[in-house]
Design a protein around this motif. Structure first.
Motif, mmCIF file in Angstrom:
data_model
loop_
_atom_site.group_PDB
_atom_site.id
_atom_site.type_symbol
_atom_site.label_atom_id
_atom_site.label_comp_id
_atom_site.label_asym_id
_atom_site.label_seq_id
_atom_site.Cartn_x
_atom_site.Cartn_y
_atom_site.Cartn_z
ATOM 1 N N SER A 83 -65.911 13.574 -31.432
ATOM 2 C CA SER A 83 -64.543 12.373 -31.746
ATOM 3 C C SER A 83 -66.191 11.702 -32.744
ATOM 4 O O SER A 83 -67.340 11.413 -31.949
ATOM 5 N N PRO A 84 -65.841 10.924 -33.900
ATOM 6 C CA PRO A 84 -66.754 10.476 -34.297
ATOM 7 C C PRO A 84 -67.280 8.906 -33.784
ATOM 8 O O PRO A 84 -67.982 8.413 -34.099
ATOM 9 N N ASP A 85 -66.549 8.437 -33.479
ATOM 10 C CA ASP A 85 -66.595 7.189 -33.064
ATOM 11 C C ASP A 85 -67.572 7.231 -31.899
ATOM 12 O O ASP A 85 -68.824 6.364 -31.309
ATOM 13 N N GLN A 86 -67.125 7.995 -30.714
ATOM 14 C CA GLN A 86 -68.067 8.483 -29.856
ATOM 15 C C GLN A 86 -69.900 8.675 -29.931
ATOM 16 O O GLN A 86 -70.618 8.769 -29.225
ATOM 17 N N GLU A 87 -69.588 9.996 -31.498
ATOM 18 C CA GLU A 87 -71.418 9.966 -32.049
ATOM 19 C C GLU A 87 -71.726 8.719 -32.552
ATOM 20 O O GLU A 87 -73.016 9.200 -32.920
ATOM 21 N N ARG A 88 -71.509 8.234 -32.861
ATOM 22 C CA ARG A 88 -72.271 6.603 -34.107
ATOM 23 C C ARG A 88 -72.485 6.188 -32.909
ATOM 24 O O ARG A 88 -72.298 5.213 -31.854
ATOM 25 N N ILE A 89 -73.857 5.888 -33.748
ATOM 26 C CA ILE A 89 -75.368 5.656 -32.877
ATOM 27 C C ILE A 89 -75.533 4.048 -33.206
ATOM 28 O O ILE A 89 -75.374 3.540 -34.354
ATOM 29 N N ARG A 90 -75.657 2.952 -32.257
ATOM 30 C CA ARG A 90 -75.932 1.496 -32.842
ATOM 31 C C ARG A 90 -76.715 0.688 -32.590
ATOM 32 O O ARG A 90 -77.154 2.019 -32.333
ATOM 33 N N ILE A 91 -76.615 0.094 -33.703
ATOM 34 C CA ILE A 91 -77.783 -1.061 -33.634
ATOM 35 C C ILE A 91 -78.032 -1.937 -33.352
ATOM 36 O O ILE A 91 -76.933 -2.860 -33.067
ATOM 37 N N ASP A 92 -79.273 -2.190 -32.062
ATOM 38 C CA ASP A 92 -79.229 -3.695 -30.994
ATOM 39 C C ASP A 92 -80.253 -4.030 -31.393
ATOM 40 O O ASP A 92 -81.275 -3.583 -31.731
ATOM 41 N N ILE A 93 -79.983 -5.374 -31.113
ATOM 42 C CA ILE A 93 -81.204 -6.459 -31.738
ATOM 43 C C ILE A 93 -81.406 -7.475 -30.043
ATOM 44 O O ILE A 93 -80.755 -7.544 -29.378
ATOM 45 N N PHE A 94 -82.661 -6.570 -29.718
ATOM 46 C CA PHE A 94 -83.289 -7.292 -29.056
ATOM 47 C C PHE A 94 -84.267 -7.979 -29.424
ATOM 48 O O PHE A 94 -85.274 -8.467 -29.800
ATOM 49 N N LEU A 95 -83.808 -9.768 -28.570
ATOM 50 C CA LEU A 95 -84.337 -11.320 -28.082
ATOM 51 C C LEU A 95 -85.513 -11.245 -27.388
ATOM 52 O O LEU A 95 -84.992 -10.370 -26.326
ATOM 53 N N ARG A 96 -86.151 -11.680 -26.719
ATOM 54 C CA ARG A 96 -87.015 -12.103 -25.135
ATOM 55 C C ARG A 96 -85.831 -12.366 -24.173
ATOM 56 O O ARG A 96 -85.656 -11.402 -23.175
ATOM 57 N N ASP A 97 -85.129 -13.627 -24.881
ATOM 58 C CA ASP A 97 -83.932 -13.326 -23.970
ATOM 59 C C ASP A 97 -82.754 -13.052 -23.513
ATOM 60 O O ASP A 97 -81.691 -12.474 -22.896
ATOM 61 N N ASN A 98 -82.705 -11.345 -24.376
ATOM 62 C CA ASN A 98 -81.408 -10.605 -24.146
ATOM 63 C C ASN A 98 -81.708 -9.118 -23.734
ATOM 64 O O ASN A 98 -81.001 -8.003 -24.442
ATOM 65 N N LEU A 99 -82.746 -8.714 -23.186
ATOM 66 C CA LEU A 99 -83.641 -7.825 -22.715
ATOM 67 C C LEU A 99 -82.885 -7.315 -21.601
ATOM 68 O O LEU A 99 -82.871 -8.037 -20.318
ATOM 69 N N PRO A 100 -82.455 -5.769 -21.815
ATOM 70 C CA PRO A 100 -81.379 -5.321 -20.484
ATOM 71 C C PRO A 100 -82.517 -4.900 -19.245
ATOM 72 O O PRO A 100 -83.837 -4.821 -19.659
#
Length: 349
Positions: free
Chosen positions: A332-349
């Motif tokens: 499934s191409p959608d399942q295997e697509r790797i996203r670009i995440d952007i993290f600032l100090r305010d949205n750290l997981p």
């Protein structure tokens, strides 16, 4: 069970399909596995029974029944790169899941910065492997080694860093030029109204992901932020001690240094040099990969932005692609697509 309660879902078996179609189990097996020798009318009856019962093949059970299994090699870098350490841990976790699918992973650590060492490791892989996932160096000898594996019927997936002109099956990683462009846009906006220079530190320009990131970065910085001038790229080989010395030299030599973009690793060295200079809060620093170290630098304000790729998603994706290829199943191409995440100090997981 009370009236109206949901009935438990029972998975249909081949025996159920055979009973519904009024044929033998052997005939159903031939139809489901697309083997010849079954009349068209019978195929139609079996396919109708499959659709009615919602039958789905248990691929792992089928491999077990046939005594079939697959072995994959994951070729990962040596060294203390925190992201690659995280990736190794995720591959180990993925190996536990894959074992239940009759797939097995061996992890091999080599110096991926050295094309001869990496190519030699690929050339000397055991013939027991049906698939390989490798942090690729885009170098003629490495591409030739990948092509040789492909010619032997070994599926090759490039992981994190690609070699697109080689005969690899699939690339698992982010869109690196887009990641570099994103970094430049963020740098330009963080430094709005400022003039000066921006340093770019790569691990190695032989690694395509680093090259593509710095290309995307220069593309946007030069066209949209003419008040900022990028210095020539320097290579830290993802080594913290080396990047510390390089960053300290940059800070000493360029009083007008406004930003640092690290498109590789070695971030502990950059943090040490920035903090030792007393300029940590005045120089905008953008880097890649959320690790225990970059998290700490972001929280205390030395680092401004992390552009991230999920190593767990990448490890699982590489394993799924190899397993699907060897089993003759679609991906499934959608399942295997790797996203670009952007993290600032305010949205750290």
């Amino acid at each position: 069970m009370t009236a109206g309660a949901a009935q438990p879902l029972v998975r249909a078996t081949l025996e159920d399909v055979a009973r519904a179609a009024g044929v033998s189990l052997a005939t159903v097996d031939r139809v489901v596995n697309r083997r010849e020798g079954v009349r068209a009318k019978t195929v139609a009856r079996v396919e109708a029974a499959v659709a009615k019962l919602g039958y789905r093949a248990d691929v792992a059970a089928a491999r077990l029944a046939r005594g079939q299994s697959f072995r994959f090699a994951f070729v990962l870098p040596t060294g203390s790169n925190s992201f690659m350490t995280n990736l190794t841990e995720q591959v180990q976790r993925t190996a536990e899941w894959l074992a239940g699918q009759r797939g097995f992973i061996d992890i091999l650590h080599v110096d991926v910065f050295d094309p001869d060492v990496l190519a030699g490791a690929l050339e000397n892989l055991s013939p027991a492997y049906q698939g390989v996932a490798v942090i690729a160096l885009d170098h003629p000898r490495v591409r030739a080694a990948i092509d040789e594996l492909a010619s032997r019927g070994v599926a090759v997936v490039t992981l994190v860093s690609d070699a697109p002109s080689a005969r690899r099956l699939h690339y698992v990683g982010i869109d690196n030029p887009a990641a570099g462009r994103t970094a430049a846009t963020l740098m330009g906006r963080f430094l709005a109204g400022n003039e000066g220079t921006v340093a770019v530190i790569a691990g190695s320009l032989s690694l395509r992901d680093h090259t593509e990131r710095q290309f995307g970065f220069h593309q946007i910085l030069s066209s949209e932020y003419p008040n900022l001038r990028a210095l020539p790229v320097i290579e830290g080989r993802d080594d913290s001690d080396r990047t510390r010395k390089l960053t300290a030299a940059l800070l000493a030599r360029h009083a007008g240094l406004r930003g640092i973009y690290c498109c590789g690793a070695g971030n502990r060295g950059i943090a040490d040099a920035l903090e030792a200079s007393g300029r940590a809060r005045e120089v905008v620093w953008i880097t890649h990969e959320l690790t225990q170290h970059t998290r700490r630098f972001l929280v205390r304000g030395t680092l401004d932005v992390i552009i991230n790729q999920d190593p767990g998603h990448e490890a699982r994706s590489a394993a799924r692609v190899l397993l699907a290829h060897c089993s003759g199943e679609p991906i499934s191409p959608d399942q295997e697509r790797i996203r670009i995440d952007i993290f600032l100090r305010d949205n750290l997981p």
